[in-house]
Design a protein around this motif. Structure first.
Motif, PDB file in Angstrom:
ATOM      1  N   VAL A  65       8.514  -3.643   8.908  1.00 44.03           N
ATOM      2  CA  VAL A  65       9.541  -3.605   7.864  1.00 44.03           C
ATOM      3  C   VAL A  65      10.514  -2.475   8.198  1.00 44.03           C
ATOM      4  O   VAL A  65      10.102  -1.359   8.519  1.00 44.03           O
ATOM      5  N   GLU A  66      11.786  -2.757   8.138  1.00 43.87           N
ATOM      6  CA  GLU A  66      12.808  -1.742   8.411  1.00 43.87           C
ATOM      7  C   GLU A  66      12.838  -0.705   7.292  1.00 43.87           C
ATOM      8  O   GLU A  66      12.521  -0.993   6.147  1.00 43.87           O
ATOM      9  N   TYR A  67      13.240   0.498   7.656  1.00 43.88           N
ATOM     10  CA  TYR A  67      13.269   1.599   6.696  1.00 43.88           C
ATOM     11  C   TYR A  67      14.235   1.311   5.537  1.00 43.88           C
ATOM     12  O   TYR A  67      13.990   1.700   4.412  1.00 43.88           O
ATOM     13  N   GLU A  68      15.310   0.622   5.799  1.00 45.48           N
ATOM     14  CA  GLU A  68      16.302   0.307   4.759  1.00 45.48           C
ATOM     15  C   GLU A  68      15.747  -0.679   3.728  1.00 45.48           C
ATOM     16  O   GLU A  68      16.177  -0.694   2.574  1.00 45.48           O
ATOM     17  N   ILE A  70      12.676  -0.754   2.556  1.00 45.29           N
ATOM     18  CA  ILE A  70      11.617  -0.163   1.741  1.00 45.29           C
ATOM     19  C   ILE A  70      12.109   0.103   0.328  1.00 45.29           C
ATOM     20  O   ILE A  70      11.389  -0.134  -0.647  1.00 45.29           O
ATOM     21  N   ALA A  71      13.344   0.565   0.177  1.00 48.81           N
ATOM     22  CA  ALA A  71      13.886   0.831  -1.163  1.00 48.81           C
ATOM     23  C   ALA A  71      13.961  -0.445  -1.998  1.00 48.81           C
ATOM     24  O   ALA A  71      13.623  -0.432  -3.192  1.00 48.81           O
ATOM     25  N   SER A  72      14.360  -1.545  -1.393  1.00 48.49           N
ATOM     26  CA  SER A  72      14.423  -2.799  -2.152  1.00 48.49           C
ATOM     27  C   SER A  72      13.027  -3.305  -2.503  1.00 48.49           C
ATOM     28  O   SER A  72      12.834  -3.923  -3.548  1.00 48.49           O
ATOM     29  N   LEU A  73      12.041  -3.045  -1.660  1.00 50.86           N
ATOM     30  CA  LEU A  73      10.666  -3.430  -1.990  1.00 50.86           C
ATOM     31  C   LEU A  73      10.128  -2.615  -3.159  1.00 50.86           C
ATOM     32  O   LEU A  73       9.409  -3.137  -4.009  1.00 50.86           O
ATOM     33  N   LYS A  74      10.470  -1.327  -3.200  1.00 50.32           N
ATOM     34  CA  LYS A  74      10.013  -0.487  -4.307  1.00 50.32           C
ATOM     35  C   LYS A  74      10.634  -0.908  -5.635  1.00 50.32           C
ATOM     36  O   LYS A  74      10.010  -0.808  -6.673  1.00 50.32           O
ATOM     37  N   LYS A  75      11.863  -1.409  -5.596  1.00 48.34           N
ATOM     38  CA  LYS A  75      12.551  -1.822  -6.820  1.00 48.34           C
ATOM     39  C   LYS A  75      12.118  -3.215  -7.302  1.00 48.34           C
ATOM     40  O   LYS A  75      12.376  -3.559  -8.441  1.00 48.34           O
ATOM     41  N   ASN A  76      11.497  -3.976  -6.459  1.00 45.87           N
ATOM     42  CA  ASN A  76      11.096  -5.336  -6.806  1.00 45.87           C
ATOM     43  C   ASN A  76       9.992  -5.287  -7.862  1.00 45.87           C
ATOM     44  O   ASN A  76       8.934  -4.709  -7.649  1.00 45.87           O
ATOM     45  N   ARG A  77      10.226  -5.908  -9.010  1.00 48.61           N
ATOM     46  CA  ARG A  77       9.267  -5.802 -10.106  1.00 48.61           C
ATOM     47  C   ARG A  77       8.133  -6.825 -10.009  1.00 48.61           C
ATOM     48  O   ARG A  77       7.207  -6.796 -10.816  1.00 48.61           O
ATOM     49  N   THR A  78       8.178  -7.724  -9.046  1.00 49.40           N
ATOM     50  CA  THR A  78       7.070  -8.669  -8.886  1.00 49.40           C
ATOM     51  C   THR A  78       5.872  -8.023  -8.196  1.00 49.40           C
ATOM     52  O   THR A  78       4.765  -8.541  -8.298  1.00 49.40           O
ATOM     53  N   PHE A  79       6.097  -6.906  -7.516  1.00 49.52           N
ATOM     54  CA  PHE A  79       4.997  -6.194  -6.869  1.00 49.52           C
ATOM     55  C   PHE A  79       4.386  -5.212  -7.858  1.00 49.52           C
ATOM     56  O   PHE A  79       5.078  -4.394  -8.448  1.00 49.52           O
ATOM     57  N   GLU A  80       3.075  -5.292  -8.027  1.00 49.16           N
ATOM     58  CA  GLU A  80       2.402  -4.368  -8.931  1.00 49.16           C
ATOM     59  C   GLU A  80       2.194  -3.007  -8.253  1.00 49.16           C
ATOM     60  O   GLU A  80       2.518  -1.971  -8.818  1.00 49.16           O
ATOM     61  N   ASN A  81       1.658  -3.016  -7.067  1.00 51.16           N
ATOM     62  CA  ASN A  81       1.429  -1.792  -6.288  1.00 51.16           C
ATOM     63  C   ASN A  81       1.927  -2.016  -4.868  1.00 51.16           C
ATOM     64  O   ASN A  81       1.761  -3.090  -4.306  1.00 51.16           O
ATOM     65  N   SER A  83       1.942  -0.054  -0.966  1.00 55.59           N
ATOM     66  CA  SER A  83       1.482   1.032  -0.103  1.00 55.59           C
ATOM     67  C   SER A  83       2.162   0.890   1.247  1.00 55.59           C
ATOM     68  O   SER A  83       2.403  -0.215   1.719  1.00 55.59           O
ATOM     69  N   PHE A  84       2.473   2.023   1.860  1.00 49.44           N
ATOM     70  CA  PHE A  84       3.115   2.032   3.168  1.00 49.44           C
ATOM     71  C   PHE A  84       2.239   2.801   4.139  1.00 49.44           C
ATOM     72  O   PHE A  84       1.586   3.777   3.771  1.00 49.44           O
ATOM     73  N   SER A  85       2.242   2.367   5.391  1.00 49.24           N
ATOM     74  CA  SER A  85       1.518   3.094   6.430  1.00 49.24           C
ATOM     75  C   SER A  85       2.315   2.997   7.725  1.00 49.24           C
ATOM     76  O   SER A  85       3.103   2.070   7.930  1.00 49.24           O
ATOM     77  N   SER A  86       2.101   3.965   8.571  1.00 52.86           N
ATOM     78  CA  SER A  86       2.754   3.941   9.876  1.00 52.86           C
ATOM     79  C   SER A  86       1.799   4.539  10.910  1.00 52.86           C
ATOM     80  O   SER A  86       0.926   5.330  10.581  1.00 52.86           O
ATOM     81  N   ASP A  87       1.967   4.130  12.135  1.00 51.05           N
ATOM     82  CA  ASP A  87       1.139   4.610  13.230  1.00 51.05           C
ATOM     83  C   ASP A  87       1.755   5.886  13.789  1.00 51.05           C
ATOM     84  O   ASP A  87       2.941   5.928  14.110  1.00 51.05           O
ATOM     85  N   LEU A  88       0.935   6.933  13.901  1.00 51.76           N
ATOM     86  CA  LEU A  88       1.424   8.200  14.436  1.00 51.76           C
ATOM     87  C   LEU A  88       1.191   8.307  15.936  1.00 51.76           C
ATOM     88  O   LEU A  88       1.979   8.900  16.644  1.00 51.76           O
TER      89      LEU A  88
END
Length: 106
Positions: A65-68, A70-81, A83-88
Motif C-alpha cells: 500500500v502506498e504511503y499516500e 494510508i490516510a484514506s484508509l484511516k478515514k474509511n468508516r467501513t473499517f473497524e480496526n 493495523s500497519f506493519s513494515s519490514d525493517l
C-alpha cells in the motif's frame, strides 16, 4: 388414508422382529448422522481457532500500500480496526544455534 393406517398397523404387528430391527436401524442411522454433523462443525471451529493462533485474527490483508493511501484508509468508516506493519530488515545475532542463518528478520 384410514385403510393405509390399518394395513400398516396390521403389518407391524405380524412382523414384530422386523419392526424392532427397523426401528433400531432408524435410531442408529439418526445417531450416526448427528455424530457426523457434530464432528464436521467441531473440526471447522478447531481449524478456525488454529489459524487465528497461527496467523492472527484478521479478515483482510493489503500488501504494498502506498504511503499516500494510508490516510484514506484511516478515514474509511467501513473499517473497524486498522493495523500497519513494515519490514525493517535483518539483524545479526551473536548467539545463534543455526550457523547457516545467523540473523533475525524484523
Amino acid at each position: 388414508m384410514n385403510l393405509l393406517n390399518k394395513l400398516t398397523k396390521k403389518n407391524l404387528m405380524l412382523n414384530k422382529k422386523r419392526t424392532i430391527v427397523t426401528i433400531i436401524g432408524i435410531i442408529l442411522s439418526c445417531a450416526l448422522l448427528t455424530a457426523l454433523a457434530t464432528l464436521v462443525v467441531s473440526f471447522r471451529a478447531s481449524a478456525v481457532e488454529f489459524e487465528k493462533q497461527r496467523e492472527g485474527n484478521y479478515h483482510f490483508v493489503m500488501g504494498d500500500v502506498e504511503y499516500e493511501d494510508i490516510a484514506s484508509l484511516k478515514k474509511n468508516r467501513t473499517f473497524e480496526n486498522i493495523s500497519f506493519s513494515s519490514d525493517l530488515g535483518y539483524a545479526l545475532l551473536d548467539e545463534i544455534k543455526n550457523k547457516e542463518k545467523p540473523y533475525l528478520f524484523i
